[in-house]
Design an enzyme around this catalytic site. Structure first.
Site, short mmCIF file in Angstrom:
data_model
loop_
_atom_site.label_atom_id
_atom_site.label_comp_id
_atom_site.label_asym_id
_atom_site.label_seq_id
_atom_site.Cartn_x
_atom_site.Cartn_y
_atom_site.Cartn_z
N ARG A 103 0.88 -1.18 0.00
CA ARG A 103 0.00 0.00 0.00
C ARG A 103 0.91 1.22 0.00
NH1 ARG A 103 -5.20 1.55 3.66
NH2 ARG A 103 -6.06 0.09 2.15
N HIS A 130 -7.52 0.61 -6.20
CA HIS A 130 -7.72 -0.20 -4.99
C HIS A 130 -8.41 -1.51 -5.43
CE1 HIS A 130 -7.87 -1.25 -0.91
NE2 HIS A 130 -8.73 -0.39 -0.43
N GLN A 133 -10.24 -4.06 -2.98
CA GLN A 133 -11.50 -3.56 -2.43
C GLN A 133 -12.64 -3.75 -3.45
OE1 GLN A 133 -12.13 -1.84 0.79
NE2 GLN A 133 -14.13 -2.55 0.09
N ASP A 221 -17.30 7.24 -1.19
CA ASP A 221 -16.02 7.13 -0.49
C ASP A 221 -15.71 8.51 0.06
OD1 ASP A 221 -13.53 6.23 0.39
OD2 ASP A 221 -12.61 6.17 -1.60
N CYS A 261 -16.32 1.84 1.11
CA CYS A 261 -15.20 0.94 1.45
C CYS A 261 -14.71 1.14 2.88
CB CYS A 261 -14.07 1.12 0.43
SG CYS A 261 -13.27 2.73 0.48
N ARG A 289 -13.84 -8.58 2.31
CA ARG A 289 -12.41 -8.41 2.01
C ARG A 289 -11.66 -9.70 2.37
NH1 ARG A 289 -10.09 -3.30 1.76
NH2 ARG A 289 -8.30 -4.46 1.02
#
Ligand code: CP
Ligand code: NVA
Length: 301
Positions: A103, A130, A133, A221, A261, A289
């Protein structure tokens, strides 16, 4: 040959469908108390240059449940913080571990790691994408609407890493995607052009009301992503009309689900009423996830 997951474009449609099916199976088995440990002896390194709750914990738990282990490399605590080149880090980690989740900020850093690593590299979020996700989110969507090909999805808010990953998902699967983003905050224009060129039903608007009319899934988001903290105040004003709230939900299908998310800021991009309300699927979304990434790790490692 080793495979990586840098963006959803690294996967074929068939691979996505296979992973989603396996993730559903692993979730059902876990609910029945059946354990599977195909990754015994395997070790996953997690390089994190940004904070994380879900991504870190779900990958570490996934490895533990599959019989493997993980090593968390915190921001600033490896020699990368002292400018050890990425190719050297890639070569060295390849001699110790069986896979890496990274990340970080630049997508190119993840690509560079993958180019020089002999082991699979998984993008755990960059400024641009991402993938883990959004692939997990497809699993959550399928729990409500199994036929992804006949789905209409709205993205409301910033044209950020999540929005880009939704576009890459739409490039592979034939759902309709409406993105409502303020002027100046659109997703990656090259991805939009690619979707257009391929005849995919990906539409960009500035009107959140138009985007949500007739969809089964509404996504949002944060308005300021990690690394954009200094812009947070200015963005609040620009993004106010893009809040996902009860009034917006009235304009869409009654069976529509809301995804975020997480982490969420209640009363900014989403109201508490919606996030904690009956149409919210965010806790299943967070749980999935784990199941999706177990399927991914089993396949890649
Ligand atoms: N959604 C997500 O990636 O959360 P974290 O930042 O907590 O990992
Ligand atoms: N767009 C958000 C996602 C957090 C999981 C960010 O990059 O901060």
């Amino acid at each position: 040959m080793k495979r990586d997951l840098l963006t959803i474009q690294d996967l074929t449609r068939e691979e996505i469908e296979t992973l989603l099916a396996r993730a559903r199976e692993l979730k059902a088995w876990q609910q029945q108390g059946r354990s599977q440990t195909p990754l015994q002896g395997k070790i996953l390194a997690l390089i994190f240059d940004k904070p994380s709750t879900r991504t870190r914990v779900s990958f570490e738990v996934a490895m533990a449940q599959l019989g493997g282990t993980s090593i968390y490399l915190a921001p600033g605590q490896t020699q990368m913080a002292r400018n050890e080149p990425m190719p050297d880090t890639a070569r060295v980690l390849s001699r110790y571990v069986n896979g890496v989740v990274i990340r970080t900020f630049a997508q190119e850093a993840v690509a560079e790691l993958a180019r020089h690593a002999a082991i699979p590299v998984i993008n755990g979020l960059t400024d641009s994408h991402h993938p883990c996700q959004v692939l997990s989110d497809l699993m959550t969507v399928q729990e409500h609407f199994p036929d992804l090909a006949h789905l209409k999805v709205a993205w409301v808010g910033d044209g950020n890493n999540m929005a880009n990953s939704w576009i890459t998902a739409a490039l592979h699967l034939d759902f309709v995607l409406y993105l409502a983003c303020p002027k100046g905050y659109e997703p990656d224009s090259a991805l939009l052009q690619e979707a257009q060129k391929k005849g995919k039903k990906v539409y960009l608007t500035q009107d959140p009301k138009a985007a949500v009319a007739d969809v089964q899934v509404i996504n949002t988001d944060v308005w300021a992503s990690m690394g954009q903290e200094e812009e947070a105040e200015a963005r609040k004003e620009v993004f106010q009309p893009y809040q996902v709230n009860a009034d917006l939900l009235k304009l869409t299908r009654p069976e529509a689900i809301v995804l975020h998310c997480l982490p969420a800021h209640r009363e900014e991009e989403i109201t508490a009423e919606v996030l904690d309300g009956p149409q919210s699927a965010v806790w299943d979304q967070a749980e999935n996830r784990l199941h999706f990434q177990k399927a991914l790790l089993e396949w890649l490692l």
